[in-house]
Design an enzyme around this catalytic site. Structure first.
Site, mmCIF file in Angstrom:
data_model
loop_
_atom_site.group_PDB
_atom_site.id
_atom_site.type_symbol
_atom_site.label_atom_id
_atom_site.label_comp_id
_atom_site.label_asym_id
_atom_site.label_seq_id
_atom_site.Cartn_x
_atom_site.Cartn_y
_atom_site.Cartn_z
ATOM 1 N N CYS A 89 0.687 -1.130 0.326
ATOM 2 C CA CYS A 89 -0.165 -0.016 0.143
ATOM 3 C C CYS A 89 0.722 1.178 -0.041
ATOM 4 O O CYS A 89 0.390 2.294 0.100
ATOM 5 C CB CYS A 89 -1.208 -0.046 1.491
ATOM 6 N N HIS A 117 -3.411 7.477 2.904
ATOM 7 C CA HIS A 117 -3.173 5.927 2.038
ATOM 8 C C HIS A 117 -4.964 5.362 2.785
ATOM 9 O O HIS A 117 -5.035 5.654 4.058
ATOM 10 C CB HIS A 117 -2.314 4.626 2.616
ATOM 11 N N ASN A 126 -9.988 -0.186 0.381
ATOM 12 C CA ASN A 126 -8.656 0.277 -0.003
ATOM 13 C C ASN A 126 -8.302 -0.357 -1.215
ATOM 14 O O ASN A 126 -8.714 -2.010 -1.011
ATOM 15 C CB ASN A 126 -8.083 -0.465 1.204
HETATM 16 O O1 UT7 Z 1 -3.750 -1.476 4.181
HETATM 17 C C1 UT7 Z 1 -2.774 -1.588 4.994
HETATM 18 C C2 UT7 Z 1 -4.027 -0.998 5.950
HETATM 19 N N1 UT7 Z 1 -4.699 -2.047 6.497
HETATM 20 C C3 UT7 Z 1 -5.433 -1.155 7.595
HETATM 21 O O2 UT7 Z 1 -5.125 0.030 7.312
HETATM 22 C C4 UT7 Z 1 -6.090 -2.223 8.226
HETATM 23 C C5 UT7 Z 1 -6.099 -1.974 9.596
HETATM 24 N N2 UT7 Z 1 -6.712 -2.204 10.393
HETATM 25 C C6 UT7 Z 1 -7.734 -2.326 10.676
HETATM 26 O O3 UT7 Z 1 -8.609 -0.927 9.567
HETATM 27 C C7 UT7 Z 1 -9.105 -2.753 11.614
HETATM 28 O O4 UT7 Z 1 -8.260 -3.546 12.602
HETATM 29 C C8 UT7 Z 1 -9.969 -3.997 10.818
HETATM 30 C C9 UT7 Z 1 -11.266 -3.065 10.454
HETATM 31 C C10 UT7 Z 1 -9.528 -4.385 10.189
HETATM 32 C C11 UT7 Z 1 -10.787 -4.406 12.230
HETATM 33 O O5 UT7 Z 1 -11.732 -3.282 13.088
HETATM 34 P P1 UT7 Z 1 -11.381 -3.577 15.163
HETATM 35 O O6 UT7 Z 1 -12.141 -2.599 15.446
HETATM 36 O O7 UT7 Z 1 -9.508 -3.519 14.665
HETATM 37 O O8 UT7 Z 1 -11.892 -4.927 15.356
HETATM 38 P P2 UT7 Z 1 -11.411 -6.295 15.804
HETATM 39 O O9 UT7 Z 1 -10.457 -7.179 14.399
HETATM 40 O O10 UT7 Z 1 -11.097 -6.474 16.550
HETATM 41 O O11 UT7 Z 1 -13.045 -7.373 15.451
HETATM 42 C C12 UT7 Z 1 -14.368 -7.034 15.989
HETATM 43 C C13 UT7 Z 1 -15.421 -7.965 16.656
HETATM 44 C C14 UT7 Z 1 -14.783 -9.425 16.507
HETATM 45 O O12 UT7 Z 1 -16.419 -9.708 16.919
HETATM 46 P P3 UT7 Z 1 -15.626 -10.103 18.403
HETATM 47 O O13 UT7 Z 1 -15.002 -10.583 18.481
HETATM 48 O O14 UT7 Z 1 -15.417 -9.108 19.360
HETATM 49 O O15 UT7 Z 1 -17.416 -11.200 19.006
HETATM 50 C C15 UT7 Z 1 -14.191 -9.449 14.461
HETATM 51 O O16 UT7 Z 1 -15.114 -10.962 14.643
HETATM 52 O O17 UT7 Z 1 -15.626 -7.393 15.250
HETATM 53 C C16 UT7 Z 1 -15.636 -8.905 14.407
HETATM 54 N N3 UT7 Z 1 -15.882 -9.054 13.054
HETATM 55 C C17 UT7 Z 1 -16.827 -8.060 12.155
HETATM 56 N N4 UT7 Z 1 -17.754 -8.327 11.961
HETATM 57 C C18 UT7 Z 1 -18.608 -8.229 11.338
HETATM 58 C C19 UT7 Z 1 -14.836 -8.547 12.013
HETATM 59 N N5 UT7 Z 1 -15.474 -8.403 10.789
HETATM 60 C C20 UT7 Z 1 -16.152 -8.169 10.549
HETATM 61 C C21 UT7 Z 1 -17.245 -7.626 9.337
HETATM 62 N N6 UT7 Z 1 -18.236 -7.859 10.178
HETATM 63 N N7 UT7 Z 1 -16.744 -7.605 8.748
#
Ligand code: UT7
Length: 332
Positions: free
Chosen positions: A126, A259, A289
């Site tokens: 990225c 980005h 993204n």
């Molecule tokens: O291009 C390179 C740069 N990449 C980035 O900048 C990505 C950086 N990271 C992020 O943007 C975030 O970490 C994410 C958007 C990927 C994830 O957000 P988060 O707030 O860190 O969520 P999480 O991974 O902690 O997940 C929270 C909850 C989980 O459920 P439980 O365990 O709390 O029950 C996940 O299973 O959200 C759940 N979850 C979803 N729920 C519905 C994860 N993905 C989804 C989804 N829909 N698509």
């Protein structure tokens, strides 16, 4: 008496921007409905709240990164008022090349009909576009090139695991391009690139091709929270380092184009730089993204909309797999 050589241009300057999005647009609701058929649960609410993404574009089965890159490049050439035959350097940033080799840059070169000039890909995920722009700037300032096409083009939909809701809702396909030319006035004011290979594993596609087979997993893996934390820190430090090199201050920035991965990271970066959010260019809502394409796509959208105008000072910031990050400060 021999005449002295023409002086080198001291700077490089963007003279045209262009972009290309594939026709197939999926809203969060469209994607959620497709994922539900696989038993994968997600919702528009979750995706918007956690990422700011509302839609993304995906290529069809016949399209490759070069198909998007060629159109973006042609649009950038038209905006710059240049013919393809005037280009003497092509640098293309991608992590989703058409083939293992040759480079997608060479495929684009053939399709533009401009054999002879150097053409190569940059692989910095990225951060690819800020890496590519930095290399092109250096080559122009040393006299190795005078008119470059710098392109970011990705078909990340090919790498997505549609059983992993933590990643497959985040990415989209697209391409953006700029024409960068030698100039007596800046142009690019300063650049700052970094990588830290200790973080290879937090964002990767670990598979490879060997002996006619794919070895390992060819789908994207990400530790989202680890990437999130690193991204917020390095985007601020890269912006500050670039401003310092240019002898400018955050208050001099007219437009910030980080980005486009997650609106929360983008807002956090603007806040750390004490920039009002109306100076932030946001396309992650419509594009998702698009990795190396995200910055030139956002730049072109803002230029086409008449928001970014000639003379404006723009900070471009990339961050992604590697771990890689960097920034480019420029006057348009
Ligand atoms: O291009 C390179 C740069 N990449 C980035 O900048 C990505 C950086 N990271 C992020 O943007 C975030 O970490 C994410 C958007 C990927 C994830 O957000 P988060 O707030 O860190 O969520 P999480 O991974 O902690 O997940 C929270 C909850 C989980 O459920 P439980 O365990 O709390 O029950 C996940 O299973 O959200 C759940 N979850 C979803 N729920 C519905 C994860 N993905 C989804 C989804 N829909 N698509």
């Amino acid at each position: 008496m021999t005449s002295s050589p023409a002086p080198l241009p001291r700077f490089s300057r963007i003279t045209g921007t262009g972009s290309m999005l594939p026709a197939r647009r999926l809203t969060n609701a469209d994607l959620a409905a497709e994922l539900a058929q696989r038993g994968v649960e997600t919702s528009d609410e979750w995706i918007v709240e956690r990422t700011g993404i509302r839609a993304r574009h995906f290529v069809d089965a016949t399209q490759c990164a070069s198909d998007l890159a060629v159109v973006a490049a042609q649009n950038a050439l038209a905006a710059a008022g240049r013919m393809a035959s005037e280009i003497d350097l092509i640098i293309l940033a991608t992590s989703t090349p058409d083939m293992v080799f040759p480079s997608t840059a060479c495929i684009v070169q053939r399709r533009l009909g401009i054999a002879g000039c150097p053409a190569f890909d940059v692989q910095a995920v990225c951060s690819g576009f800020v890496y590519a722009l930095t290399v092109a700037d250096s080559m122009i300032r040393t006299g190795a090139a005078s008119k470059a096409l710098v392109i970011g083009a990705e078909v990340f939909s090919r790498l997505l695991d549609f059983n992993d809701r933590g990643t497959c809702v985040l990415f989209g396909d697209g391409a953006g391009a700029v024409v960068l030319e030698g100039s007596a006035t800046p142009g690019i004011l300063a650049t700052d690139l970094h990588a830290d290979g200790r973080y290879v594993d937090i964002l990767c596609v670990p598979g490879t091709v060997s002996g006619g087979q794919i070895l390992g997993d060819p789908l994207l893996k990400m530790d989202g929270q680890a990437v999130f934390k690193l991204a917020v820190g390095v985007l601020e430090s890269a912006a500050r380092a670039t401003l310092k090199k240019a002898g400018r201050h955050a208050g001099d920035i007219d437009w910030l184009i980080p980005h486009q991965a997650n609106i929360r990271i983008m807002h956090g970066t603007a806040r750390k730089l004490k920039l009002p959010l109306d100076k932030l260019i946001v396309t992650v809502d419509e594009h998702g993204n698009t990795s190396a394409a995200s910055i030139p796509l956002a730049l072109d959208v803002a230029v086409q909309a008449g928001r970014i105008r000639p003379g404006d000072t723009v900070m471009l910031e990339g961050v992604g797999g590697g771990f890689t990050w960097g920034a480019v400060l420029l006057d348009l």
